[in-house]
Design a protein around this motif. Sequence first.
Motif, PDB file in Angstrom:
ATOM      1  N   GLN A  60       0.835  -1.203   0.000  1.00  4.75           N
ATOM      2  CA  GLN A  60       0.000   0.000   0.000  1.00  4.75           C
ATOM      3  C   GLN A  60       0.872   1.255   0.000  1.00  4.75           C
ATOM      4  O   GLN A  60       0.567   2.221  -0.712  1.00  4.75           O
ATOM      5  CB  GLN A  60      -0.917  -0.018   1.207  1.00  4.75           C
ATOM      6  CG  GLN A  60      -1.906   1.110   1.245  1.00  4.75           C
ATOM      7  CD  GLN A  60      -2.816   1.014   2.464  1.00  4.75           C
ATOM      8  OE1 GLN A  60      -2.526   0.300   3.412  1.00  4.75           O
ATOM      9  NE2 GLN A  60      -3.908   1.741   2.436  1.00  4.75           N
ATOM     10  N   THR A  61       1.939   1.271   0.766  1.00  4.19           N
ATOM     11  CA  THR A  61       2.833   2.423   0.802  1.00  4.19           C
ATOM     12  C   THR A  61       3.524   2.618  -0.541  1.00  4.19           C
ATOM     13  O   THR A  61       3.650   3.740  -1.020  1.00  4.19           O
ATOM     14  CB  THR A  61       3.882   2.242   1.920  1.00  4.19           C
ATOM     15  OG1 THR A  61       3.212   2.060   3.162  1.00  4.19           O
ATOM     16  CG2 THR A  61       4.794   3.444   2.015  1.00  4.19           C
ATOM     17  N   GLY A  65       3.118   5.746  -3.612  1.00  2.00           N
ATOM     18  CA  GLY A  65       4.272   6.531  -4.016  1.00  2.00           C
ATOM     19  C   GLY A  65       5.227   6.841  -2.879  1.00  2.00           C
ATOM     20  O   GLY A  65       6.130   7.648  -3.046  1.00  2.00           O
ATOM     21  N   GLY A  66       5.032   6.256  -1.731  1.00  5.21           N
ATOM     22  CA  GLY A  66       5.901   6.499  -0.591  1.00  5.21           C
ATOM     23  C   GLY A  66       7.074   5.541  -0.554  1.00  5.21           C
ATOM     24  O   GLY A  66       7.212   4.657  -1.396  1.00  5.21           O
ATOM     25  N   THR A  67       7.931   5.742   0.415  1.00  5.53           N
ATOM     26  CA  THR A  67       9.062   4.851   0.597  1.00  5.53           C
ATOM     27  C   THR A  67       8.680   3.766   1.598  1.00  5.53           C
ATOM     28  O   THR A  67       7.863   3.993   2.489  1.00  5.53           O
ATOM     29  CB  THR A  67      10.292   5.618   1.124  1.00  5.53           C
ATOM     30  OG1 THR A  67       9.954   6.234   2.358  1.00  5.53           O
ATOM     31  CG2 THR A  67      10.736   6.679   0.139  1.00  5.53           C
ATOM     32  N   ALA A 111      10.068  13.948   7.426  1.00  9.87           N
ATOM     33  CA  ALA A 111      10.674  14.978   6.583  1.00  9.87           C
ATOM     34  C   ALA A 111      11.556  14.342   5.515  1.00  9.87           C
ATOM     35  O   ALA A 111      11.535  14.751   4.354  1.00  9.87           O
ATOM     36  CB  ALA A 111      11.490  15.938   7.444  1.00  9.87           C
ATOM     37  N   ALA A 112      12.323  13.329   5.896  1.00 11.27           N
ATOM     38  CA  ALA A 112      13.181  12.657   4.919  1.00 11.27           C
ATOM     39  C   ALA A 112      12.347  11.942   3.866  1.00 11.27           C
ATOM     40  O   ALA A 112      12.631  12.012   2.672  1.00 11.27           O
ATOM     41  CB  ALA A 112      14.107  11.669   5.625  1.00 11.27           C
ATOM     42  N   ASN A 113      11.285  11.263   4.291  1.00 12.18           N
ATOM     43  CA  ASN A 113      10.424  10.563   3.340  1.00 12.18           C
ATOM     44  C   ASN A 113       9.706  11.536   2.418  1.00 12.18           C
ATOM     45  O   ASN A 113       9.583  11.287   1.232  1.00 12.18           O
ATOM     46  CB  ASN A 113       9.407   9.690   4.080  1.00 12.18           C
ATOM     47  CG  ASN A 113      10.044   8.463   4.674  1.00 12.18           C
ATOM     48  OD1 ASN A 113      11.125   8.056   4.263  1.00 12.18           O
ATOM     49  ND2 ASN A 113       9.388   7.867   5.647  1.00 12.18           N
ATOM     50  N   ASP A 114       9.220  12.666   2.966  1.00 16.44           N
ATOM     51  CA  ASP A 114       8.535  13.644   2.134  1.00 16.44           C
ATOM     52  C   ASP A 114       9.485  14.243   1.109  1.00 16.44           C
ATOM     53  O   ASP A 114       9.105  14.489  -0.032  1.00 16.44           O
ATOM     54  CB  ASP A 114       7.926  14.753   2.997  1.00 16.44           C
ATOM     55  CG  ASP A 114       6.756  14.249   3.827  1.00 16.44           C
ATOM     56  OD1 ASP A 114       6.227  13.164   3.497  1.00 16.44           O
ATOM     57  OD2 ASP A 114       6.384  14.925   4.802  1.00 16.44           O
ATOM     58  N   ASP A 115      10.750  14.480   1.507  1.00 17.38           N
ATOM     59  CA  ASP A 115      11.734  15.020   0.587  1.00 17.38           C
ATOM     60  C   ASP A 115      12.029  14.023  -0.529  1.00 17.38           C
ATOM     61  O   ASP A 115      12.090  14.389  -1.703  1.00 17.38           O
ATOM     62  CB  ASP A 115      13.020  15.371   1.349  1.00 17.38           C
ATOM     63  CG  ASP A 115      14.042  16.037   0.448  1.00 17.38           C
ATOM     64  OD1 ASP A 115      13.638  16.911  -0.344  1.00 17.38           O
ATOM     65  OD2 ASP A 115      15.230  15.683   0.540  1.00 17.38           O
ATOM     66  N   ILE A 116      12.159  12.756  -0.176  1.00 16.82           N
ATOM     67  CA  ILE A 116      12.430  11.719  -1.171  1.00 16.82           C
ATOM     68  C   ILE A 116      11.246  11.579  -2.116  1.00 16.82           C
ATOM     69  O   ILE A 116      11.403  11.512  -3.328  1.00 16.82           O
ATOM     70  CB  ILE A 116      12.754  10.376  -0.486  1.00 16.82           C
ATOM     71  CG1 ILE A 116      14.109  10.450   0.215  1.00 16.82           C
ATOM     72  CG2 ILE A 116      12.750   9.238  -1.496  1.00 16.82           C
ATOM     73  CD1 ILE A 116      14.405   9.276   1.108  1.00 16.82           C
TER      74      ILE A 116
END
Length: 148
Positions: A60-61, A65-67, A111-116
Amino acid sequence: MRFLFLLLILLAFPIAEVWVLVELAARYGWLVLAYLILVGMLGWRLIQDEKLMMMGRMVQTLQAGGTPLRAIFGSAKNMLAGMLLIMPGVISDAIAVVLLLLPGGSKLHEAANDDIVSRETSSQSQRQETHRPPGRGDVIEGEYRRED
């Protein structure tokens, strides 16, 4: 010095767990045993459910489009909470409850995941813009009326 301090904390934790259990058993009797059995079964169930749901969360992640770090972190946190619930003791149960009440990720991880994710999304949109055939997909909005 730091090693000695860490060793004292590690030795004090089981002693504090046993002391609290003895005090509670003296006060409440067999209800403490029933509590320990019930909480141990809940911890076992939490671990079993988390093993089944981990791959679903990962998929699902990734589809969103997430990490996968966020899904892995959340599953690891719940597994650790389940192990702490299985351990007999009230202090470890309180730590497990705090772990379960924590949100899915820390601010640093988010923050790191949102940046990626934002970098991946911007690179995907740039690739889509460069690969678009000319004249296709262009829409001009307006009204159309045929006059004969």
